[in-house]
Design a protein around this motif. Structure first.
Motif, PDB file in Angstrom:
ATOM      1  N   LEU A  92      32.425 -38.707 -40.179  1.00 41.03           N
ATOM      2  CA  LEU A  92      33.356 -38.209 -41.199  1.00 41.03           C
ATOM      3  C   LEU A  92      34.216 -37.079 -40.623  1.00 41.03           C
ATOM      4  CD1 LEU A  92      33.896 -38.431 -44.315  1.00 41.03           C
ATOM      5  CD2 LEU A  92      32.275 -36.575 -44.587  1.00 41.03           C
ATOM      6  N   LEU A  93      33.545 -36.172 -39.885  1.00 41.78           N
ATOM      7  CA  LEU A  93      34.252 -35.012 -39.330  1.00 41.78           C
ATOM      8  C   LEU A  93      35.124 -35.366 -38.129  1.00 41.78           C
ATOM      9  CD1 LEU A  93      31.435 -32.323 -39.612  1.00 41.78           C
ATOM     10  CD2 LEU A  93      33.628 -32.306 -40.792  1.00 41.78           C
ATOM     11  N   VAL A  94      34.827 -36.493 -37.471  1.00 39.47           N
ATOM     12  CA  VAL A  94      35.656 -36.910 -36.331  1.00 39.47           C
ATOM     13  C   VAL A  94      36.846 -37.759 -36.809  1.00 39.47           C
ATOM     14  CG1 VAL A  94      35.679 -38.302 -34.215  1.00 39.47           C
ATOM     15  CG2 VAL A  94      33.778 -36.767 -34.652  1.00 39.47           C
ATOM     16  N   SER A  95      36.579 -38.677 -37.745  1.00 40.39           N
ATOM     17  CA  SER A  95      37.660 -39.564 -38.196  1.00 40.39           C
ATOM     18  C   SER A  95      38.688 -38.811 -39.068  1.00 40.39           C
ATOM     19  CB  SER A  95      37.091 -40.762 -38.957  1.00 40.39           C
ATOM     20  OG  SER A  95      36.345 -40.331 -40.076  1.00 40.39           O
ATOM     21  N   GLY A  96      38.238 -37.774 -39.779  1.00 42.49           N
ATOM     22  CA  GLY A  96      39.152 -36.993 -40.627  1.00 42.49           C
ATOM     23  C   GLY A  96      40.292 -36.357 -39.835  1.00 42.49           C
ATOM     24  N   PRO A  97      39.977 -35.612 -38.763  1.00 45.49           N
ATOM     25  CA  PRO A  97      41.061 -35.035 -37.971  1.00 45.49           C
ATOM     26  C   PRO A  97      41.988 -36.088 -37.337  1.00 45.49           C
ATOM     27  CG  PRO A  97      39.046 -33.849 -37.543  1.00 45.49           C
ATOM     28  CD  PRO A  97      38.673 -35.026 -38.401  1.00 45.49           C
ATOM     29  N   ILE A  98      41.466 -37.265 -37.008  1.00 43.38           N
ATOM     30  CA  ILE A  98      42.352 -38.311 -36.440  1.00 43.38           C
ATOM     31  C   ILE A  98      43.382 -38.717 -37.509  1.00 43.38           C
ATOM     32  CG2 ILE A  98      42.466 -40.652 -35.470  1.00 43.38           C
ATOM     33  CD1 ILE A  98      39.646 -40.231 -34.334  1.00 43.38           C
ATOM     34  N   TRP A  99      42.897 -38.875 -38.764  1.00 43.83           N
ATOM     35  CA  TRP A  99      43.800 -39.187 -39.880  1.00 43.83           C
ATOM     36  C   TRP A  99      44.795 -38.035 -40.105  1.00 43.83           C
ATOM     37  CZ3 TRP A  99      46.530 -41.754 -43.159  1.00 43.83           C
ATOM     38  CH2 TRP A  99      46.910 -41.200 -44.388  1.00 43.83           C
ATOM     39  N   ALA A 100      44.293 -36.791 -40.056  1.00 40.55           N
ATOM     40  CA  ALA A 100      45.157 -35.626 -40.292  1.00 40.55           C
ATOM     41  C   ALA A 100      46.264 -35.538 -39.238  1.00 40.55           C
ATOM     42  CB  ALA A 100      44.315 -34.346 -40.276  1.00 40.55           C
ATOM     43  N   LYS A 101      45.904 -35.823 -37.986  1.00 35.71           N
ATOM     44  CA  LYS A 101      46.894 -35.763 -36.908  1.00 35.71           C
ATOM     45  C   LYS A 101      47.956 -36.856 -37.118  1.00 35.71           C
ATOM     46  CE  LYS A 101      48.618 -34.530 -32.904  1.00 35.71           C
ATOM     47  NZ  LYS A 101      49.446 -33.329 -32.854  1.00 35.71           N
ATOM     48  N   ALA A 102      47.487 -38.059 -37.495  1.00 36.72           N
ATOM     49  CA  ALA A 102      48.429 -39.173 -37.696  1.00 36.72           C
ATOM     50  C   ALA A 102      49.324 -38.925 -38.912  1.00 36.72           C
ATOM     51  CB  ALA A 102      47.644 -40.471 -37.864  1.00 36.72           C
ATOM     52  N   ALA A 103      48.773 -38.356 -39.983  1.00 37.51           N
ATOM     53  CA  ALA A 103      49.527 -38.202 -41.231  1.00 37.51           C
ATOM     54  C   ALA A 103      50.326 -36.905 -41.290  1.00 37.51           C
ATOM     55  CB  ALA A 103      48.560 -38.264 -42.411  1.00 37.51           C
ATOM     56  N   LEU A 114      36.915 -29.338 -45.907  1.00 35.14           N
ATOM     57  CA  LEU A 114      36.621 -29.460 -44.472  1.00 35.14           C
ATOM     58  C   LEU A 114      35.588 -28.429 -44.035  1.00 35.14           C
ATOM     59  CD1 LEU A 114      40.035 -30.018 -42.679  1.00 35.14           C
ATOM     60  CD2 LEU A 114      37.925 -31.195 -42.209  1.00 35.14           C
ATOM     61  N   ILE A 115      35.791 -27.189 -44.471  1.00 34.37           N
ATOM     62  CA  ILE A 115      34.880 -26.111 -44.068  1.00 34.37           C
ATOM     63  C   ILE A 115      33.480 -26.370 -44.626  1.00 34.37           C
ATOM     64  CG2 ILE A 115      34.422 -23.629 -44.220  1.00 34.37           C
ATOM     65  CD1 ILE A 115      37.509 -23.308 -44.616  1.00 34.37           C
ATOM     66  N   SER A 116      33.420 -26.727 -45.927  1.00 30.83           N
ATOM     67  CA  SER A 116      32.097 -26.933 -46.542  1.00 30.83           C
ATOM     68  C   SER A 116      31.379 -28.139 -45.931  1.00 30.83           C
ATOM     69  CB  SER A 116      32.233 -27.075 -48.062  1.00 30.83           C
ATOM     70  OG  SER A 116      33.132 -28.097 -48.385  1.00 30.83           O
ATOM     71  N   THR A 117      32.132 -29.189 -45.569  1.00 28.15           N
ATOM     72  CA  THR A 117      31.496 -30.349 -44.923  1.00 28.15           C
ATOM     73  C   THR A 117      30.954 -29.959 -43.549  1.00 28.15           C
ATOM     74  OG1 THR A 117      33.058 -31.787 -46.071  1.00 28.15           O
ATOM     75  CG2 THR A 117      31.816 -32.780 -44.279  1.00 28.15           C
ATOM     76  N   THR A 118      31.714 -29.128 -42.830  1.00 33.69           N
ATOM     77  CA  THR A 118      31.264 -28.673 -41.506  1.00 33.69           C
ATOM     78  C   THR A 118      29.987 -27.832 -41.639  1.00 33.69           C
ATOM     79  OG1 THR A 118      33.581 -28.607 -40.853  1.00 33.69           O
ATOM     80  CG2 THR A 118      32.028 -27.557 -39.355  1.00 33.69           C
ATOM     81  N   VAL A 119      29.945 -26.966 -42.664  1.00 31.35           N
ATOM     82  CA  VAL A 119      28.745 -26.144 -42.894  1.00 31.35           C
ATOM     83  C   VAL A 119      27.551 -27.058 -43.202  1.00 31.35           C
ATOM     84  CG1 VAL A 119      27.700 -24.458 -44.481  1.00 31.35           C
ATOM     85  CG2 VAL A 119      30.008 -24.080 -43.612  1.00 31.35           C
TER      86      VAL A 119
END
Lengths: 224, 46
Positions: A92-103, A114-119
């Motif tokens: 989830l944490l790896v695919s999210g930034p790929i989507w963010a970079k593309a979008a 994002l922060i709470s998921t990382t915690v």
């Protein structure tokens, strides 16, 4: 022979479900949605959410079961659920930034979700480290069970992070998900990933059982 | 197909397959160890 057939059927079933989810995104939903190709990244990003939360919740169930009965089977269940939950949370944490970079042309934003998921990810990675360092002892199992139960307190915070942020977030609210084809494809993907989750947890429990068996035999051989 | 989409699919589906293969090989290795301790004679010196 019979066991091999059952095992092959399980592999085929899991692969068929994943293929169905990918087909739904690329073939079925694609003509219904006017969107850039990168939008399909969401079909392998969002379905990781349910297995990650489920894994962490089942860690608490296993922990409570162990504390109540002191049976090692509950402890193995908690460990397997946490490990597989961490795998899905990592994806989830790896695919999210790929989507963010593309979008949005940026890898990371200091978004509450994002922060709470990382915690949450750190909480359960710490759980796995704790398990690997303090292997075997009953006290370690008890501590891990309590930790696993307390860790779930973070899940509601992650779930409601978008509401808590009051709209100041990159993540959509429930009301934003209006396109039916997108919702149905995400649902198909979530169901496929949940089946993969169940399959992986079952496999991990089998490995944990063998680890305990081998450790017990080694202990028996070394003890006079 | 964009590079980002390809990367996302490869990372997610590849990692799940990789983790399943890791569990499979770990299970095989443990089964071999369990069988080995079944067949090896126990030492009685201690």
């Amino acid at each position: 022979m019979e066991e091999r057939i059952i095992r092959s059927a399980r592999y085929t079933g899991v692969l068929a479900l994943l293929a169905l989810a990918v087909w739904a995104g690329f073939v079925w939903a694609a003509p219904l949605i006017k969107s850039p190709p990168d939008q399909k990244i969401l079909y392998v990003h969002v379905p990781n959410v349910a297995p990650a939360y489920l894994g962490f919740s089942l860690t608490a169930v296993g922990g409570i079961g162990f504390l109540a009965t002191r049976r090692e089977a509950w402890d193995r269940f908690a460990l397997a659920s946490a490990e597989v939950g961490v795998v899905f949370c990592s994806l989830l944490l790896v695919s999210g930034p790929i989507w963010a970079k593309a979008a949005w042309n940026e890898w990371w934003a200091w978004d509450l979700r994002l922060i709470s998921t990382t915690v949450l990810w750190f909480i359960y990675v710490a759980y796995l480290f704790l398990r690997s360092f303090a292997e075997g002892s009953d006290a370690a199992r008890t501590f891990a069970s309590v930790y696993g139960v307390l860790g779930t307190l973070a899940i509601p915070f992650v779930v409601y992070a978008v509401d808590i942020a009051g709209g100041k977030t990159m993540h959509p609210t429930q009301a934003d998900r209006t396109i039916e084809a997108v919702s149905n494809t995400l649902l198909a993907g979530t169901l496929a990933f949940l089946m993969v989750f169940v399959w992986l947890v079952a496999k991990r429990i089998g490995v944990a059982r063998l680890e305990d068996l081998v450790a017990q035999r080694r202990f028996d051989e070394e003890t006079p | 197909m964009s590079g980002y989409m390809l990367a996302a699919y490869l990372v997610v589906l590849g990692s799940l397959a990789g983790y399943a293969l890791h569990l499979h090989s770990r299970r095989r290795a443990l089964e071999r160890q369990a069988h080995a301790s079944d067949t090896l004679p126990r030492t009685e010196e201690a």
